[in-house]
Design an enzyme around this catalytic site. Structure first.
Site, PDB file in Angstrom:
ATOM      1  N   GLU A   1     -21.272  34.211 -79.081  1.00 22.19           N
ATOM      2  CA  GLU A   1     -22.516  33.990 -79.824  1.00 22.19           C
ATOM      3  C   GLU A   1     -22.360  33.042 -81.011  1.00 22.19           C
ATOM      4  OE1 GLU A   1     -20.652  36.628 -79.767  1.00 22.19           O
ATOM      5  OE2 GLU A   1     -20.631  37.750 -81.640  1.00 22.19           O
TER       6      GLU A   1
ATOM      7  N   TYR B   1     -15.018  44.196 -79.699  1.00 19.84           N
ATOM      8  CA  TYR B   1     -14.926  45.658 -79.682  1.00 19.84           C
ATOM      9  C   TYR B   1     -15.579  46.208 -78.404  1.00 19.84           C
ATOM     10  CZ  TYR B   1     -15.446  50.504 -81.287  1.00 19.84           C
ATOM     11  OH  TYR B   1     -15.387  51.875 -81.403  1.00 19.84           O
TER      12      TYR B   1
ATOM     13  N   GLY C   1     -17.371  44.998 -83.387  1.00 22.06           N
ATOM     14  CA  GLY C   1     -17.434  46.001 -84.460  1.00 22.06           C
ATOM     15  C   GLY C   1     -16.105  46.031 -85.167  1.00 22.06           C
TER      16      GLY C   1
ATOM     17  N   LYS D   1     -34.028  30.682 -89.158  1.00 25.30           N
ATOM     18  CA  LYS D   1     -34.968  29.681 -89.673  1.00 25.30           C
ATOM     19  C   LYS D   1     -35.700  28.903 -88.566  1.00 25.30           C
ATOM     20  CE  LYS D   1     -36.375  27.874 -93.570  1.00 25.30           C
ATOM     21  NZ  LYS D   1     -36.559  28.669 -94.794  1.00 25.30           N
TER      22      LYS D   1
ATOM     23  N   HIS E   1     -15.987  35.632 -79.359  1.00 24.82           N
ATOM     24  CA  HIS E   1     -17.410  35.754 -79.697  1.00 24.82           C
ATOM     25  C   HIS E   1     -18.196  34.571 -79.131  1.00 24.82           C
ATOM     26  CE1 HIS E   1     -17.202  39.234 -82.388  1.00 24.82           C
ATOM     27  NE2 HIS E   1     -15.955  38.829 -82.576  1.00 24.82           N
TER      28      HIS E   1
ATOM     29  N   ASP F   1     -41.035  30.180 -95.025  1.00 22.18           N
ATOM     30  CA  ASP F   1     -40.971  31.610 -94.718  1.00 22.18           C
ATOM     31  C   ASP F   1     -42.220  32.363 -95.173  1.00 22.18           C
ATOM     32  OD1 ASP F   1     -38.497  30.827 -93.905  1.00 22.18           O
ATOM     33  OD2 ASP F   1     -37.431  31.654 -95.635  1.00 22.18           O
TER      34      ASP F   1
END
Ligand code: XMP
Length: 514
Positions: free
Chosen positions: A175, A84, A56, A370, A173, A231
């Site tokens: 991710e 964070y 954050g 995607k 991070h 999509d």
């Protein structure tokens, strides 16, 4: 999903939160992102097997900064705090977080990091690696009972762990792709610390989404603008599966599609009992575009006509309750990105809500990336040619015929583009390029064929490799493949006597020529 294990991602306002959720799903675990203000009672009710605190932008000591109920640390549920989230763990459990000064532990970007691989989070992974850092604060004092599990040159407290309680914190991070083995770390947290079984699949996602759509729509009427892209097709298939005959799909065939594309889209939806409207508007679009060569005017005309045709078809259905849009997660991020300069006014169906009367928008793919959308499409039984379709611009081939558009030029381009794609497929190169297509230039040059002189069009081939379409590199297609494409096109497509390959990256060029 009462029978599935759940991991809760508590959102503290970080920019990569959906990416965390995506990684958890990738590891085969069901996951929900909830606001950090979710009451403790609610969390207990949900019964997660693990909780992840996201990053954050705030500082944990700033007044009003997002926080958690301390009780969360006594639930006995493993916790992973990221950036964070890690600092929040430190603040609650007796550590200390301070603002890093320039020359100490403030870090941004790729950072060489050493790991203690006896910590469960890093078990089985290399002892050294690159992590992606983005933090201004750092942990000066580690909370009681915690061990240090990773360090960098600038920061001794890159990761902390308390194995007995199953609480872990990382300043970086895991991710994002820049962190080497980041997904493995999340996998370790899920499987080593939380006891995940890996009981979640895209099939489960499909069922959740179908139930949610049924619940929301009730007996209402649903409308969807089907472009034939991945999509909107997957969104259409999902809603078709959920509420079948209550759905009308309007497919505006503007005559600017690639070879056989319109028929392929229609065929893919034949198995559902939906109201499929194919509005044949080729003549209308071509007449409006006649004599127009400016790219922005082409886009504007197509955008406006599209809406007009769609609106006319929508009116025939009568009152609509819901409009479905195939918004996916990267669109959500991009539209929030704000004030980037407009290089090209992209036309897609995003402009519709102003023109059609309906109660509510449904965006069933809003949380998906995607490749997850493609997976869901397969799950719904859409054919591979639709699911794997490369991005195709809303204005279609109109912006790939440079200058004035005629039906003949479109037909020429369609055939050449088909041959290019066909040869790429035969060479097995589809997976290595993000977007590849042909462009009919408005330049003619002299050639010789048989014994005669020709004066015909130059066709350009374009192929790029990119992860985000904001920047792109031109693809190094092997010469022998380019050669086969070139020979076939000049032999099989009338009015083309010269082929060039575009070797500019983006920037400075854009992916499309117009
Ligand atoms: P550019 O040419 O801007 O393209 O580098 C980036 C990506 O966007 C696609 N593109 C469009 N998509 N409407 C769309 O829906 C448009 O008007 C449009 N123009 C470009 C392009 O194909 C590439 O994937």
């Amino acid at each position: 999903m009462a029978d599935k294990q759940l991991v809760l991602v508590l959102d503290f306002g970080g920019q990569y939160n959906q990416l965390i959720a995506r990684r958890v799903r990738e590891c085969g675990v069901y996951c929900e992102v909830k606001p950090c203000t979710t009451p403790l009672e609610k969390i207990k009710e949900l019964g997660p097997i693990g909780i992840i605190f996201t990053g954050g932008p705030a500082s944990v000591y700033a007044p009003g900064s997002p926080d958690v109920d301390s009780g969360i640390f006594s639930l006995g549920v493993p916790i992973l705090g990221i950036c964070y989230g890690c600092q929040l763990i430190a603040k609650h459990l007796g550590g200390r977080v301070v603002a890093a000064t320039e020359d100490s532990a403030r870090e941004y970007g790729k950072t060489e990091t050493s790991f203690d691989t006896s910590c469960r989070l890093f078990r089985g992974l290399p002892e050294q690696g690159i992590t992606w850092m983005s933090h201004g604060d750092y942990m000066e004092k580690v909370p009681d009972g915690f061990a240090l599990a990773a360090r960098s040159a600038a920061c001794p407290t890159v990761a902390i762990c308390d194995e007995s309680r199953g609480i872990y914190g990382v300043q970086f991070h895991p991710e994002v792709n820049h962190t080497e083995h980041g997904t493995d770390m999340i996998h370790n947290f899920l499987y080593e610390a939380c006891g995940a079984r890996g009981d979640w699949t895209m099939g489960d996602y499909k069922n959740i989404a179908i139930n949610a759509i049924r619940e929301k729509v009730g007996s209402g009427k649903v409308l969807l603008a089907l472009s034939g892209g991945v999509d909107s097709s997957v969104a259409a298939a999902l809603v078709a599966e959920a509420v079948g005959s209550q759905l009308t799909c309007v497919f505006v065939d503007h005559g600017l599609m690639r070879l056989n594309e319109g028929d392929e889209v229609e065929a893919a939806f034949a198995k559902w009992d939906i109201n499929f409207v194919r509005a044949d508007a080729e003549e209308l679009f071509l007449s409006k575009l006649a004599g127009v060569s400016d790219p922005e005017r082409k886009r504007k005309i197509i955008g406006e006509e599209f809406i007009r045709v769609f609106e006319a078809e929508a009116k025939k259905i009568g009152k609509v309750d819901f409009l479905v849009q195939g918004t996916i997660y990267p669109d959500v991020i991009e539209s929030g990105a704000g004030n980037a300069a407009v290089i090209k006014s992209h036309h897609n169906v995003g402009g519709l809500p102003d023109y059609v009367d309906f109660k509510e928008i449904i965006e069933p793919l809003r949380m998906l990336f995607k490749d997850e959308v493609r997976q869901l499409g397969r799950e719904l039984g859409l054919p591979e040619y639709l699911v794997m379709r490369q991005p195709f611009p809303g204005p279609g081939l109109a912006i790939r015929v440079i200058g004035e558009i005629t039906k003949d030029k479109l037909d020429t381009l369609r055939l050449a583009d088909f041959i290019f794609r066909d040869e790429i497929a035969k060479a097995g190169l589809e997976g290595s390029m993000s977007q590849y297509f042909a462009v009919l230039t408005n330049m003619r040059s002299v050639g010789v064929m048989g014994d005669g002189r020709t004066y015909d069009y130059t066709l350009a081939l374009r192929s790029v490799t990119t992860s985000d379409f904001m920047t792109a590199d031109w693809t190094r297609i092997p010469y022998d493949v380019l050669d086969r494409v070139s020979v076939r096109i000049v032999n099989e497509v009338p009015h083309i006597n010269r082929i060039v390959y575009d070797i500019t990256s983006k920037p400075p060029a854009t992916i499309e020529w117009e």
